[in-house]
Design a protein around this motif. Structure first.
Motif, mmCIF file in Angstrom:
data_model
loop_
_atom_site.group_PDB
_atom_site.id
_atom_site.type_symbol
_atom_site.label_atom_id
_atom_site.label_comp_id
_atom_site.label_asym_id
_atom_site.label_seq_id
_atom_site.Cartn_x
_atom_site.Cartn_y
_atom_site.Cartn_z
ATOM 1 N N ASP A 82 -6.687 -3.256 8.888
ATOM 2 C CA ASP A 82 -6.482 -2.319 7.771
ATOM 3 C C ASP A 82 -5.848 -3.025 6.584
ATOM 4 O OD1 ASP A 82 -7.528 -0.158 9.006
ATOM 5 O OD2 ASP A 82 -5.644 0.912 9.329
ATOM 6 N N GLU A 87 1.949 10.077 10.570
ATOM 7 C CA GLU A 87 1.921 8.632 10.784
ATOM 8 C C GLU A 87 0.660 8.132 10.109
ATOM 9 O OE1 GLU A 87 2.587 7.283 14.970
ATOM 10 O OE2 GLU A 87 2.852 9.410 15.282
ATOM 11 N N PRO A 88 0.789 7.342 9.046
ATOM 12 C CA PRO A 88 -0.387 6.913 8.291
ATOM 13 C C PRO A 88 -1.417 6.250 9.194
ATOM 14 C CG PRO A 88 1.636 6.147 7.244
ATOM 15 C CD PRO A 88 2.033 6.757 8.547
ATOM 16 N N GLY A 89 -2.662 6.692 9.062
ATOM 17 C CA GLY A 89 -3.744 6.081 9.825
ATOM 18 C C GLY A 89 -3.727 6.418 11.299
ATOM 19 N N VAL A 90 -2.817 7.276 11.746
ATOM 20 C CA VAL A 90 -2.740 7.635 13.161
ATOM 21 C C VAL A 90 -2.948 9.136 13.340
ATOM 22 C CG1 VAL A 90 -1.355 7.590 15.245
ATOM 23 C CG2 VAL A 90 -1.209 5.709 13.626
ATOM 24 N N ARG A 91 -2.012 9.930 12.813
ATOM 25 C CA ARG A 91 -2.206 11.365 12.956
ATOM 26 C C ARG A 91 -1.286 12.140 12.006
ATOM 27 N NH1 ARG A 91 0.985 13.918 18.064
ATOM 28 N NH2 ARG A 91 2.968 12.922 17.674
ATOM 29 N N ALA A 101 0.816 -1.214 0.000
ATOM 30 C CA ALA A 101 0.000 0.000 0.000
ATOM 31 C C ALA A 101 0.847 1.259 0.000
ATOM 32 C CB ALA A 101 -0.937 -0.001 1.191
ATOM 33 N N ASN A 102 1.857 1.336 0.848
ATOM 34 C CA ASN A 102 2.619 2.588 0.862
ATOM 35 C C ASN A 102 4.116 2.404 0.649
ATOM 36 O OD1 ASN A 102 3.078 1.501 3.334
ATOM 37 N ND2 ASN A 102 1.929 3.031 4.484
ATOM 38 N N THR A 131 -9.176 3.805 19.969
ATOM 39 C CA THR A 131 -8.302 4.333 18.929
ATOM 40 C C THR A 131 -6.844 4.113 19.300
ATOM 41 O OG1 THR A 131 -9.906 6.104 18.905
ATOM 42 C CG2 THR A 131 -8.155 6.259 17.332
ATOM 43 N N ASN A 186 -3.337 2.424 18.613
ATOM 44 C CA ASN A 186 -2.737 1.953 17.372
ATOM 45 C C ASN A 186 -1.845 0.737 17.590
ATOM 46 O OD1 ASN A 186 -3.780 3.956 15.442
ATOM 47 N ND2 ASN A 186 -2.809 5.332 16.917
ATOM 48 N N VAL A 209 -6.618 10.371 13.567
ATOM 49 C CA VAL A 209 -7.521 9.456 12.887
ATOM 50 C C VAL A 209 -8.302 8.658 13.917
ATOM 51 C CG1 VAL A 209 -7.705 7.495 11.329
ATOM 52 C CG2 VAL A 209 -6.011 9.276 10.905
ATOM 53 N N ILE A 210 -9.640 8.812 13.901
ATOM 54 C CA ILE A 210 -10.503 8.028 14.784
ATOM 55 C C ILE A 210 -11.600 7.459 13.898
ATOM 56 C CG2 ILE A 210 -11.792 8.007 16.943
ATOM 57 C CD1 ILE A 210 -10.572 10.686 17.639
ATOM 58 N N GLU A 248 -3.720 19.493 14.447
ATOM 59 C CA GLU A 248 -3.417 18.081 14.612
ATOM 60 C C GLU A 248 -4.619 17.277 14.168
ATOM 61 O OE1 GLU A 248 -2.207 17.119 18.546
ATOM 62 O OE2 GLU A 248 -2.179 14.958 18.177
ATOM 63 N N GLY A 276 -9.195 7.331 7.669
ATOM 64 C CA GLY A 276 -7.744 7.208 7.568
ATOM 65 C C GLY A 276 -7.365 5.754 7.736
ATOM 66 N N SER A 277 -6.228 5.375 7.183
ATOM 67 C CA SER A 277 -5.813 3.976 7.268
ATOM 68 C C SER A 277 -4.294 3.902 7.310
ATOM 69 C CB SER A 277 -6.343 3.224 6.047
ATOM 70 O OG SER A 277 -5.647 2.019 5.880
ATOM 71 N N THR A 278 -3.787 2.845 7.945
ATOM 72 C CA THR A 278 -2.334 2.658 7.985
ATOM 73 C C THR A 278 -1.753 2.507 6.598
ATOM 74 O OG1 THR A 278 -3.104 0.532 8.758
ATOM 75 C CG2 THR A 278 -1.527 1.690 10.137
ATOM 76 N N THR A 279 -2.605 2.173 5.640
ATOM 77 C CA THR A 279 -2.093 1.979 4.290
ATOM 78 C C THR A 279 -2.066 3.293 3.506
ATOM 79 O OG1 THR A 279 -4.319 1.411 3.603
ATOM 80 C CG2 THR A 279 -2.878 -0.403 4.169
ATOM 81 N N ASP A 280 -2.431 4.411 4.132
ATOM 82 C CA ASP A 280 -2.433 5.697 3.431
ATOM 83 C C ASP A 280 -1.035 6.072 2.941
ATOM 84 O OD1 ASP A 280 -5.095 6.126 3.749
ATOM 85 O OD2 ASP A 280 -4.898 7.369 5.540
ATOM 86 N N ARG A 313 3.961 -0.409 15.916
ATOM 87 C CA ARG A 313 2.684 -1.004 16.290
ATOM 88 C C ARG A 313 2.902 -2.168 17.255
ATOM 89 N NH1 ARG A 313 -1.951 0.575 13.910
ATOM 90 N NH2 ARG A 313 -1.608 2.429 12.678
#
Lengths: 315, 527
Positions: free
Chosen positions: A272, B213-217, A82-83, A262, A264, B241-242, B238, B61-65, A94
């Motif tokens: 995801d 941080e993808p999918g976090v903030r 994905a990235n 929320t 992480n 992502v929620i 800021e 938002g996603s960690t894969t962003d 994580r």
């Protein structure tokens, strides 16, 4: 005894290899082609073929499996689809978050539940015993997200004592980390405590029914001394097993709690990744979970062998 | 009655101008902050205050962003990018095009060539001055074999030619008077020529990306001297992502974020009761749809389509799912917020008798209608399907609801099942919406609506710059879809955001929520 330990170790490794093959196979069978998923609207047959070649998907699965496993042993899980970041970089922070929360919850839940369980065994059938049984059973009977929301409603929204979102920020101090993750920790403690507490109580009580305890009782020893010194060591094996199971749960099974707060952790990362078909990340998460689960069970086996004199000194 | 009360009433009734009010309030010795509070209540825009830190609780938002603008699909990344980059044009709250990095866009008479002037005196965050080459490079990112999400809408662009250091000409395959709306696509942002290092963004926007941080903030800090007046007022922002709906609302109620969006309707009462929050509701183009394929039995029979359209109890559905935060659909995709919305079409009501009449006329059998449903389409799709089943049964129409797995729903069911639950995000221009889903050749034509007369009307509407003619064509297309089309459109859902009362400048927008994903650019915090 060494032979016994060796057996367990070999079995553990065999299981791990089996599980890794299973993970690889299952992610192969996931519906939805990775190449079409990456391309979306642009998925012409030529583009799909090009992407498949680029990712090496055109090679036979067993070849890719062996290569993947070899990389994984070296800590190289490939690159996120994905990235385009190395999977190890994606997973690293994580995994740390997950381990932090698990350790935080375990350090409180394990001593507390063993202590409560022993007390319940000593004061069997007392008001205390009933109360602790009912309350822990009530906590375990509620789904974890429900406990989470209840805690948020009172402790975060009504009284504002603790934050409702447990997002980890690098600039926080360690104490702030502890404070920020207090509610998810409490939720997990409430979820796991009943299981361990009741197992402690039951196994101590089982041992208490044996003749040598009666002997100790007749000798005039105090109840507390009998339980702690004479009964508990012999009751350790099942307790250790249950603790190991719960520790494994704290690491691999908390995705719902992560979502509610929320937080992480690894669980949300995996969800995801599954929804985006980011297969290398899914595989790496799966493998880490398997290692944790098998590893903890292995440790539990070893510890219960060590705690059992008959296994420690076989004739 | 003292003079201050009288002055307040005067300004509220519009008898006194803003300037006059402030002068007289000062003369009465009223503090400026109190006076501007009164102005705000009276509907006068306050002057934005510089500084402050905004905390946004954001979904999607996603960690894969990835930071590559071509890969964007959801709110989180779009809001980040509008802070770092600027687009070519901006759609305002009334769905009209406003200039952004294109200062002017002039179509040729037949709308096949557009001459656009690039704004002068704009600098990128790396110090480079914006010119035509940057714009051409940025448009070309989405053209040809690009994997960009905007590749489809950009396909009609035949060529982009440099005319001058600050002028480009865009040539089209076919006339399109709505090209500016195509260029307003959220993927189309301007980067310097030959820019490829997406993880270190360089843009003309007012903020720089401090931490991601993808999918976090994401943390954005003001880089100062932004060219748009009154925008980019915050010192920093800021975005956390929620994704979980309940968690996002709790974060707001617990005071951990100042702004959030996609408000869960059942929680509206609780949010209003808390007293220090304001809801921001915007009518928009996001709608639910139950596409029927017009070339598959039994939906190839227009009577069947009408029977099913009459079987939907829209009023009850809106009330059940969203209360006052949604509007009934009328079986065409153009929302009330669009200037070209046909408001003379009669609203389609729930009418079991008419439904039964059309079903009998078509000889609809008890096992003919199978609805493929999944909550993957939208939250509540299953509920809607079950309600539809019940209201259709009252008309003697038997609907079988087939629950499809959420995983793989879009790959396996959408564009494959002849009758299903789905949704469409709004499009800034009516012609775009009609082109993306109802043109014969459109790959996403999920109702298989292939009508020559309709295609002709669409081409004509795109080709003319005459407003009256455009309106006639677009209204006629809506009528065709309403009466014969395969789209059963039960409702349009409003965007629903919420913010702490101290947040200003966060106002409804007809395109997307969070000020059309420009919350960090537009919001400011009252001192």
């Amino acid at each position: 005894m060494l032979k016994l330990l060796g057996q367990r170790l070999v079995l553990g490794i065999l299981t791990l290899i089996l599980v890794s093959a299973l993970i690889f196979a299952v992610t192969e069978w996931l519906p939805g082609d990775i190449a079409t998923n990456i391309l979306g609207q642009q998925a012409t047959p030529e583009n799909v073929a090009a992407i498949r070649a680029e990712l090496g998907l055109d090679r036979p699965p067993y070849e890719r499996y062996v290569e993947w496993l070899r990389g994984a042993v070296d800590g190289d899980f490939g690159t996120s689809l994905a990235n385009k970041r190395p999977v190890a970089d994606v997973i690293g922070p994580r995994l740390w978050n997950t381990l932090f929360l698990a350790a935080y919850a375990a350090l409180i839940a394990v001593p507390l539940s063993v202590f409560l369980g022993i007390l319940a065994a000593i004061y069997r059938n007392s008001i205390y015993d009933r109360l602790v049984n009912i309350s822990t059973l009530a906590a375990i009977s509620m789904p974890e997200f429900f406990i989470g929301y209840i805690l948020i409603l009172f402790l975060a929204v009504q009284f504002r004592w603790f934050p409702a979102i447990a997002t980890f920020k690098p600039e926080q101090t360690f104490t702030q980390h502890l404070y920020a993750t207090f509610l998810p920790m409490l939720t997990l403690v409430l979820v796991v405590i009943a299981h361990m507490m009741r197992m402690t109580r039951t196994s101590v009580l089982t041992v208490m029914a044996s003749p040598y305890i009666e002997m100790a009782l007749l000798k005039g020893l105090s109840k507390a001394r009998i339980v702690v010194r004479h009964a508990l060591p012999n009751a350790m094996a099942p307790i250790i097993n249950v603790i190991a199971l719960n520790l494994a749960y704290l690491i691999v099974g908390v995705v719902v709690v992560e979502a509610v707060f929320t937080y992480n952790g690894l669980g949300r990362l995996m969800v995801d990744a599954v929804s985006k078909r980011d297969v290398p990340v899914v595989q790496a998460c799966g493998l880490i979970f398997a290692v944790v689960f098998i590893g903890l069970n292995l440790i539990a086996d070893v510890l219960s062998i060590l705690s059992n004199p008959r296994l420690r000194h076989p004739r | 009655m003292n003079q201050w009360d009288e002055l307040q009433r005067a300004v509220t009734n519009g008898r006194v101008s803003r300037r006059e009010f402030m002068r007289r309030a000062a003369a009465l010795g009223v503090a400026t902050s109190i006076a501007s509070g009164v102005l705000a209540k009276a509907g006068f825009a306050q002057t934005p205050v510089k500084g402050g830190h905004l905390r946004v609780g954001i979904a999607g938002g996603s960690t894969t962003d990835s930071l590559d603008i071509r890969t964007y699909t959801d709110t989180t990344m779009i809001n980040i990018s509008t802070s770092i980059y600027d687009g070519l044009v901006e759609v305002d709250a009334k769905n009209q095009i406003q200039p952004e990095l294109f200062e002017t866009l002039e179509p040729s008479d037949d709308a096949t060539e557009w001459v656009c002037n690039v704004r002068k005196g704009i600098t990128f965050s790396n110090g480079k001055t914006l010119d035509a080459d940057d714009v051409i490079y940025s448009i070309n990112l989405h053209r040809g074999d690009s994997t960009s999400g905007a590749a489809g809408p950009m396909r009609p662009i035949k060529d982009v030619v440099k005319m001058d250091t600050h002028q480009v000409k865009i040539a089209l395959e076919a006339p399109d008077a709505d090209l500016p709306y195509v260029l307003s696509d959220y993927h189309v942002l301007v980067v310097p020529k030959d820019f490829t290092d997406w993880s270190n963004p360089i843009g003309t926007g007012g903020y720089k990306l401090e931490n991601f941080e993808p999918g976090v903030r994401a943390i954005l800090t003001n880089r100062g001297g932004y060219w748009k007046e009154g925008r980019c007022n915050l010192e920093s922002a800021e975005l956390s992502v929620i994704n979980d709906d309940a968690a996002r609302m709790q974060a707001l109620l617990a005071g951990e974020v100042d702004v959030t969006h996609r408000v869960v309707v059942p929680l509206v009462d609780q949010i209003e009761a808390a007293g220090n929050f304001e809801l921001v509701q915007a009518a928009a183009g996001y709608h639910f749809i139950m596409p029927m394929m017009c070339d598959k039995a039994p939906y190839d029979n227009p009577d069947v389509r009408l029977a099913l359209k009459y079987s939907m109890n829209r009023e009850k559905l809106v009330q059940m799912l969203f209360g006052k935060f949604a509007r009934r659909g009328n079986d065409h995709p153009i929302p009330e917020s669009d200037p070209y919305h046909n408001n003379e079409l009669p609203q389609r009501e729930y009418d079991p008798e008419k439904a039964a009449f059309h079903a009998n006329k078509a000889g609809l059998g008890p096992k003919d209608v199978i609805l493929s449903a999944s909550d993957a389409a939208f939250n509540g799709a299953i509920d809607m399907s079950v309600l539809f089943q019940a209201t259709a049964a009252a008309a003697g129409i038997n609907v079988t609801v087939r629950r499809e797995p959420a995983d793989g729903f879009w790959e396996n069911v959408w564009l494959k099942a002849p009758f299903m639950t789905s949704y469409w995000g709004g499009r800034p221009a009516a012609t775009q919406m009609l082109a993306v889903a109802y043109q014969s050749s459109a790959p996403w034509n999920d109702t298989h609506w292939k009508v020559e007369a309709f295609d002709k009307l669409l081409a004509d509407a795109k080709a003319t710059t005459d407003q009256a003619k455009r309106k006639t064509y677009i209204w006629e297309m809506q009528r065709m879809l309403h009466e014969q089309g395969g789209a059963l459109i039960p409702l349009f859902k409003d965007w629903l955001d919420v913010h702490d009362v101290k947040v200003k400048g966060h106002t409804p927008h007809g395109m997307f929520d969070l000020c059309n994903s420009r919350i960090v650019q537009k919001a400011w915090i009252e001192a």
